[in-house]
Design a protein around this motif. Structure first.
Motif, short mmCIF file in Angstrom:
data_model
loop_
_atom_site.label_atom_id
_atom_site.label_comp_id
_atom_site.label_asym_id
_atom_site.label_seq_id
_atom_site.Cartn_x
_atom_site.Cartn_y
_atom_site.Cartn_z
N THR A 1 0.83 -1.22 0.00
CA THR A 1 0.00 0.00 0.00
C THR A 1 0.86 1.26 0.00
OG1 THR A 1 -0.19 0.06 2.42
CG2 THR A 1 -1.90 -1.15 1.23
N LEU A 2 2.00 1.20 0.67
CA LEU A 2 2.84 2.40 0.70
C LEU A 2 3.40 2.69 -0.69
CD1 LEU A 2 4.00 4.68 2.40
CD2 LEU A 2 5.94 3.23 2.96
N ILE A 3 3.82 1.64 -1.41
CA ILE A 3 4.34 1.85 -2.77
C ILE A 3 3.23 2.40 -3.67
CG2 ILE A 3 5.20 0.67 -4.84
CD1 ILE A 3 6.76 -1.22 -2.96
N GLU A 4 2.04 1.82 -3.50
CA GLU A 4 0.90 2.29 -4.29
C GLU A 4 0.65 3.79 -4.08
OE1 GLU A 4 -3.57 1.01 -3.82
OE2 GLU A 4 -2.29 -0.75 -4.14
N LYS A 5 0.64 4.19 -2.81
CA LYS A 5 0.38 5.60 -2.51
C LYS A 5 1.54 6.48 -3.02
CE LYS A 5 -2.16 4.42 1.71
NZ LYS A 5 -2.07 4.34 3.18
N ALA A 6 2.76 5.95 -2.92
CA ALA A 6 3.93 6.72 -3.36
C ALA A 6 3.87 6.95 -4.87
CB ALA A 6 5.21 5.98 -2.98
N LEU A 7 3.49 5.90 -5.59
CA LEU A 7 3.44 6.04 -7.06
C LEU A 7 2.30 6.98 -7.46
CD1 LEU A 7 4.16 2.36 -8.18
CD2 LEU A 7 5.76 4.28 -8.01
N ALA A 8 1.18 6.86 -6.75
CA ALA A 8 0.04 7.73 -7.06
C ALA A 8 0.41 9.20 -6.85
CB ALA A 8 -1.15 7.34 -6.21
N ALA A 9 1.23 9.46 -5.83
CA ALA A 9 1.61 10.85 -5.53
C ALA A 9 2.84 11.26 -6.34
CB ALA A 9 1.88 11.01 -4.04
N ASP A 10 3.39 10.31 -7.11
CA ASP A 10 4.57 10.57 -7.94
C ASP A 10 5.70 11.22 -7.14
OD1 ASP A 10 6.08 10.61 -10.28
OD2 ASP A 10 5.41 12.63 -10.81
#
Lengths: 531, 142
Positions: free
Chosen positions: B45-54
């Motif tokens: 989930t952290l990677i997902e959020k990180a990628l979404a926030a670029d």
């Protein structure tokens, strides 16, 4: 009992001292309204206060061994902390729990766990306190008492009630604030009838003040929560004197030596007046609040950890001078790890030295009458009360919770605390003054830098336990939980005691609570109801 | 002028936020763009959020030992996905030995107790520099 205390030179000491003409009404003698100077007119000859360590690690059996070790060292009460999943009402077989089970406290989720946790602990004579969610810690204690043929009327100890602020800065249980308030009120109502000596209503200002609140903010928010819960209980038609003697406050103790003493004296006075004048309590025991304290973990530094021993000593001395009923000293290695046995030992010995060698506890309220302490007590009392009234004037406190009003206070405090340390506005030896190179900062590192793994065997045991249960019996235990949570009927603690008997676990019961109040069974969407 | 973008998160059921809240404050004061991934993150989930926030950097605040479980997984997932987002970890529970082990895992910055705000700001700026530069160039008028 005659008071026969003497100074080291043989000077006989009175139980307490007062000005020759007697003290003014606001002060009174120790043991008299408004209890500014303490709950008792005399200090007790031995075990003046309950000396204990907040402890727990690994499986229930491992935590039981730790408690026995502490009792052997002279601990006079037990105080149990759960691991993060237990504190969050999650079972250890939850996928998010596995990496941390047992590493920051005990992993305990079912009746059998509590029987093992309290096995051989003399619960009929020793006070058993815990920071585990009240509904489960009380249910577990009652089962342990039944197992050991100990009548519930003998049980002493406490359990924390954290209805308002839990979701903002503590272990989240993912239930709405009105439901959390009901859960607390159910616990207090149940215990008022069945556990007459147990402090079921322990207002815990410790955990939320660790965000970095001032002493004024800490106690103001504490009073707001106490008042909210009292109003809930009065709204049910429960007599104030049936539960008020069971109210206690677990407060923080930071490094401001005199302010902490003044805070405690002011708190006792505010509480006494509030209970008598506002809530109409008549029983004198309803006026004099029991105060217990955990010294600040936030004050513990990872740098030069030996300094934390001195911090714990000063903090606990201020608590003794303020006349509290129980003390736990944060372990010196707390900034880095779950306390080692050695750090628990040091904390206990610190209390024992203050008690048995220093003479600090021989006279009640030894600082009473000090110009400084009395002025500070008056000032902090007024400031706490102003803040209570200011918050309550904003409207319904549960609405304020939902609007994030308190969360903002906690987050502001976290930022302020860190800025104060970074800027040097607040001195912290070893951190922003008198620092030491990392290579030189080696004292006690063998203890502070050790870690231990999650209790995987216990997780496997819980999985096997769950798989082997009788589903029909389990259904009988869990169905009433769901029904009562939906309908606002029944007592959730009484039903939890039954559900434990039927083999249900804390995670499953909490899931039932959540479903009943319209939330998801598992906030993380990874567990399914067992039936 | 483009600013460094960082996401800060707490892993697992560690629910101590003091460190994360304090760090976010001074990173924002240093003009960084900070998003908060909040509590209850897994590596996924952290990677997902990180990628979404670029973001340019992923920051993890820890006050429990759960990082021992999550960090190897997080680093592996980032590598497997070909994502070269630097990861930094901070928290008072981190010891000198942890710093060595985390560095070996490929963690780009380890900030134990005593790390100064300026030191953290500089380290994060350095780690973000290449991407910030690329964004600045892309934002220049042709």
């Amino acid at each position: 009992m005659a008071h026969e205390a003497k100074s080291r030179s043989g000077i006989p000491l009175k139980a307490f001292y007062e000005s020759p003409g007697g003290d003014a009404d606001t002060l009174g003698a120790p043991g008299t309204f408004p209890y500014t100077r303490g709950r008792f007119s005399q200090t007790r000859s031995e075990g003046s206060w309950i000396q204990r360590e907040l402890s727990g690690e690994g499986s229930p059996a491992e935590s039981n061994a730790l408690m026995r070790y502490l009792l052997e060292l002279g601990q006079t009460g037990v105080d149990i902390i759960g691991d993060a999943p237990t504190m969050s009402m999650m079972d250890p077989d939850h996928p998010l729990a596995a990496p941390t089970a047992g590493t920051q406290g005990v992993s305990a989720c079912c009746r059998q766990d509590y029987l093992e946790l309290l096995d051989g602990i003399p619960i009929s004579e020793t006070s058993v306190s815990s920071s585990i969610p009240a509904v489960f810690s009380i249910a577990g204690l009652i089962h342990a008492a039944r197992q050991g043929n100990v009548g519930p009327e003998k049980l002493r100890g406490s359990t924390i009630q954290v209805p308002l602020y839990q979701e903002d800065c503590s272990y989240r249980i993912h239930m709405p604030v009105n439901f959390r308030s009901r859960l607390s009120a159910d616990c207090v109502a149940y215990c008022a009838e069945t556990l007459p000596r147990f402090h079921v209503f322990l207002e815990d200002t410790y955990y939320f003040s660790e965000s970095g609140l001032t002493a004024i903010e800490e106690m103001a928010l504490g009073f707001v929560e106490i008042r909210h819960l009292i109003r809930q209980l009065l709204g049910r038609g429960i007599d104030v004197d049936s539960f008020a003697p069971r109210i206690a406050i677990l407060l923080n103790c930071s490094m401001d030596f005199f302010e902490e003493i003044a805070k405690i004296r002011a708190t006792r006075r505010l509480f006494a007046r509030m209970m008598r004048d506002e809530f109409g309590a008549k029983d004198p025991r309803s006026h004099s609040v029991v105060i217990t304290s955990h010294t600040s973990g936030l004050a513990m530094t990872a740098q030069q950890p030996v300094n934390n021993i001195m911090r714990g000593t000063l903090q606990s001395l201020s608590l003794v001078l303020a006349g509290v009923q129980a003390i736990e000293i944060s372990a010196f290695d707390e900034a880095l790890r779950t306390p080692s046995r050695e750090s628990h030992l040091v904390s206990l010995r610190t209390q024992q030295i203050i008690d048995l060698e220093s003479g600090a506890a021989q006279v009640a309220d030894p600082l009473g009458g000090s110009y400084y302490v009395e002025a500070l007590t008056d000032d902090i009392e007024a400031r706490i009360w102003d803040m209570v009234l200011e918050i309550e004037a904003k409207g319904d406190v549960e609405t304020l919770v939902d609007q994030g009003y308190f969360k903002e206070i906690f987050h502001t405090a976290m930022e302020r605390q860190s800025q104060n340390v970074a800027s040097g506005a607040e001195n912290v030896v070893g951190v922003n003054v008198h620092q030491m190179a990392e290579t030189d900062d080696t004292m006690l590192r063998d203890l502070t830098d050790s870690k231990f793994p999650p209790c995987k065997d216990h997780i496997d045991r819980i999985k096997a336990f769950k798989a082997a249960r009788d589903p029909i019996g389990l259904q009988r235990g869990l169905a009433p939980i769901l029904e009562a949570s939906k309908t606002d009927s029944g007592n959730l603690l009484a039903l939890t005691i039954d559900a434990f008997e039927a083999g249900a676990t804390a995670g499953e019961i909490a899931g039932g609570f959540r479903l009943g109040c319209g939330a998801a069974y598992d906030p993380f969407g990874q567990m399914e109801p067992p039936i | 002028m483009q600013q460094a973008k960082i996401i800060i998160g707490v892993m697992g059921v560690d629910q101590h936020e003091n460190g994360a809240v304090a760090v976010m404050r001074f990173l924002r004061e240093a003009q960084m763009e900070v998003s908060y991934a909040g509590l209850f993150n897994t590596s996924e989930t952290l990677i997902e959020k990180a990628l979404a926030a670029d973001v340019d950097v992923i920051g993890i605040s820890c006050h429990s030992w759960e990082y021992i479980h999550y960090l190897p997984d997080l680093m592996q997932r980032l590598a497997a996905g070909g994502r070269e987002v630097p990861v930094v970890v901070g928290g008072s529970v981190l010891t000198a030995r942890d710093r060595m082990e985390l560095t070996e895992l490929g963690v780009a910055g380890v900030f134990p107790a005593g790390s100064q705000p300026d030191e953290m700001i500089d380290a994060i700026r350095d780690l973000a520099a290449v991407r910030v530069q690329a964004r600045s160039e892309a934002a220049q008028p042709a």
